[in-house]
Scaffold this active site. Structure first.
Site, PDB file in Angstrom:
ATOM      1  N   ASP A 185       0.801  -1.221   0.000  1.00 17.86           N
ATOM      2  CA  ASP A 185       0.000   0.000   0.000  1.00 17.86           C
ATOM      3  C   ASP A 185       0.837   1.275   0.000  1.00 17.86           C
ATOM      4  OD1 ASP A 185      -2.298  -1.425  -0.155  1.00 17.86           O
ATOM      5  OD2 ASP A 185      -2.906  -1.168   1.924  1.00 17.86           O
ATOM      6  N   TYR A 195      -9.993  -0.851   2.760  1.00 20.06           N
ATOM      7  CA  TYR A 195      -9.523  -0.806   4.149  1.00 20.06           C
ATOM      8  C   TYR A 195      -9.237   0.613   4.605  1.00 20.06           C
ATOM      9  CZ  TYR A 195      -9.037  -5.610   5.796  1.00 20.06           C
ATOM     10  OH  TYR A 195      -9.296  -6.867   6.269  1.00 20.06           O
TER      11      TYR A 195
END
Length: 621
Positions: free
Chosen positions: A286, A370
């Site tokens: 990420d 998320y």
């Protein structure tokens, strides 16, 4: 225009100045985009010696028409180009995903006839309800993919404006998109799995009976913020922010003594464990692939932070190298944290209680499904703690049948694949100076023998780490790592130290021969110790997107340089392995992970004996 301190985040004016230098150098065309732009931090020694006058900005450039890549460094102080290096996508991988890639991929996929037919065949007649989700491609050595800039695309159905698209995955279908050619070059259409029908909307009637909790500090907070310099009790530090790392802390000291020069979480890898043909590639770095700082939330009082709050804005660059301000990106506040210490003495009759308090420095980022909250805590007793709060929506799939081993059924026909979240902390240690070392400390019970007739003996053994290497945690031995300064002692003659307490958990579970194992090598050890090198900022290497692997920490330690009494960096891997529960759907209650750094002989005795008794305690005074 220039910031007042060499470690301050890049300002809006500095982003524009750097862009102007690149434009004058002839490096910007109408099709040039900025995949990353941030502070090129000066070497540690220059900052410590107050010898820094040059503010530099680093950028990753991509020509979206040709695919050409470049890594550049600009001096905004002098207004000139310091470095320009062309990148080879076959060897270096790709630069991070652009913001505009999301909209562009949506157009590319929707216009592909084969994809349209595959969606309609699954009973979805209104293509306007389909939500296209472009995902980083990883690297698998597939023929024809070498050197290409690609994403792999999954899709979901959103039946209304308020519907949760994650509730309706279109499974068994994946489109591989070439971002430079602007086309779907391969379609994976391996199974007509049903689209789960149940709604995932989680707003509904609210429970009653929860009465308000008010947190007040009538005299204001105990901390002082001057620009990016933060002081609280005996702590002092500087706050940084970067598009790739998000929040970073610099020059952390307590009682005027340095502890950490720089602390950040520069990478995480999220590998999913479903090997199906349309899902095997689901592995996300990420930080290096998406840049988590770009997706920082604007925090709201009463929602994200409670009490007497101070906020800092963050400035990041957009795809065109122009500044974008994220309002209230960083939250600062104090929290009561229960009992600090307490004793009722059976001999002198005294009863004393002190309450713990901590300073909280945090930000939240949303990366796709998320949401991650990053929290640094400083305590009155010299403890430093880091915690990630993971929440948001779990990734979903169609659940193919009873006892499917790679996913959990969380709603009728809806699966949630197993996965890991493995974070890497970079801790540039400076415990009472630049001369540091690491000892691995294990606990042992002793066998019954002449010196231990009743079998109750308990000892510690310490192993000094002398060269760069990676180490594993061991919960059975209570393993911790003591970071000490061999040249500084406390009043007992012991070297001053801080101890890293890990949260032992599974490391990367991908097979050792996999390409993921090569790309995420940092996640194969709980601890790494390296000699400080200003160029070694990222645990998986500078360029992560579509990189073939072998970069980052495993490469950094190949030289096996001396780390015994030198300037060292400690890296710590931590995070949960998540087999989702039905209780995690449709929105996941917070899951926590992190680590703690506790002083161990850094102080001569309990440093909180001067903390006053609580004002409202009946025994105060």
């Amino acid at each position: 225009m220039a910031s007042s301190h060499p470690l301050d985040p890049v300002s809006a004016d500095e982003f524009l100045a750097a862009r102007d230098v690149l434009e004058k150098a002839g490096l910007l065309s109408p099709s040039t985009r900025f995949a990353y732009m941030g502070l090129d931090e000066p070497p540690k020694q220059d900052v410590l010696e107050d010898d820094v006058v040059d503010r530099r900005v680093r950028a990753f450039l991509i020509d979206v028409a040709t695919g050409e890549l470049a890594d550049v460094v600009v001096s905004v102080s002098r207004g000139d180009l310091i470095r320009h290096r062309a990148l080879d996508p076959k060897a270096d991988g790709q630069v991070p995903i652009l913001d505009e890639d999301f909209a562009r991929v949506d157009e590319i996929v929707r216009s592909d006839p084969q994809w349209q037919q595959a969606v309609v065949r699954r009973g979805i007649t209104d293509l306007a309800t389909v939500r296209v989700c472009p995902l980083t491609a990883g690297w698998y050595g597939h023929p024809g993919e070498e050197g290409r800039r690609i994403v792999r695309v999954l899709a979901f159905v959103q039946e209304s404006a308020t519907d949760l698209a994650w509730a309706h995955p279109i499974d068994g279908l994946a489109a591989y998109v070439d971002l430079i050619e602007g086309r779907v070059y391969q379609l994976i259409d391996e199974a007509d799995l049903p689209v789960p029908p149940e709604s995932g909307v989680y707003q509904g009637p609210e429970r009653t009976g929860l009465r308000p909790i008010e947190i007040t500090q009538p005299d204001g907070p105990s901390f002082r913020l001057d620009g990016h310099l933060l002081e609280w009790q005996n702590w002092s530090l500087r706050i940084g922010f970067d598009a790739r790392e998000g929040l970073s802390l610099h020059q952390i000291s307590v009682d005027g003594r340095p502890v950490i020069y720089r602390a950040s979480i520069p990478e995480m890898v999220v590998p999913y464990g479903d090997p199906g043909p349309a899902r095997y590639f689901q592995t996300y770095f990420d930080n290096g692939e998406y840049l988590i700082g770009k997706f920082a939330n604007s925090l709201e009082l009463g929602c994200d932070c409670l009490g007497e709050i101070a906020y800092l804005d963050a400035v990041v660059a957009d795809d065109h190298g122009r500044p974008r301000t994220i309002r209230n990106a960083i939250c600062l506040h104090e929290e009561d944290f229960g009992i600090l210490w307490k004793h009722t003495d059976i001999f002198n009759g005294s009863s004393q209680t002190r309450r713990q308090r901590r300073l909280v420095i945090s930000f939240f980022t949303t990366v796709g499904n998320y949401d991650y909250g990053y929290y640094w805590y400083l305590y009155l007793d010299g403890t430093i703690e880091f915690e990630v709060k993971l929440t948001g929506v779990i990734w979903t799939s169609s659940y193919p049948g009873k006892d499917y081993p790679y996913a959990t059924e969380v709603a009728p026909g809806l699966g949630a694949p197993a996965h890991q979240h493995l974070f890497s902390a970079r801790l540039d240690m400076m415990v009472d100076g630049l001369t540091n070392a690491v000892e691995e400390v294990d606990l042992h019970g002793q066998p019954i023998g002449p010196g231990n007739p009743y079998g109750n003996a308990l000892i510690r053994t310490s192993t000094r780490l002398t060269t760069e290497d990676g180490r594993l945690a061991d919960a059975d031995r209570g393993r911790v790592w003591r970071i000490l300064n061999p040249q500084q002692s406390n009043r007992l003659g012991q070297p001053v130290a801080y101890v890293l307490h890990p949260q032992p958990a599974p490391l990367l579970l991908a097979a050792e021969g996999s390409t993921l194992f090569q790309r995420a090598g940092f996640a194969t050890r709980h601890l790494w110790v390296t000699q400080y090198d200003a160029a070694e900022r990222y645990p998986a290497g500078d360029f992560v997107n579509q990189h073939p692997g072998g970069d980052g920490l495993p490469r950094y330690v190949e030289a096996a340089e001396d780390v015994d009494g030198t300037d060292i960096v400690v890296w710590h891997t931590f995070g949960p392995t998540h087999f989702p529960r039905p209780e995690d759907w449709p929105v996941m209650p917070v899951e926590r992970c992190g680590f703690t750094l506790k002083p161990a002989g850094f102080f001569d005795r309990n440093p909180t004996l001067d903390v006053p008794a609580p004002a409202h305690c009946h025994h105060a005074g």
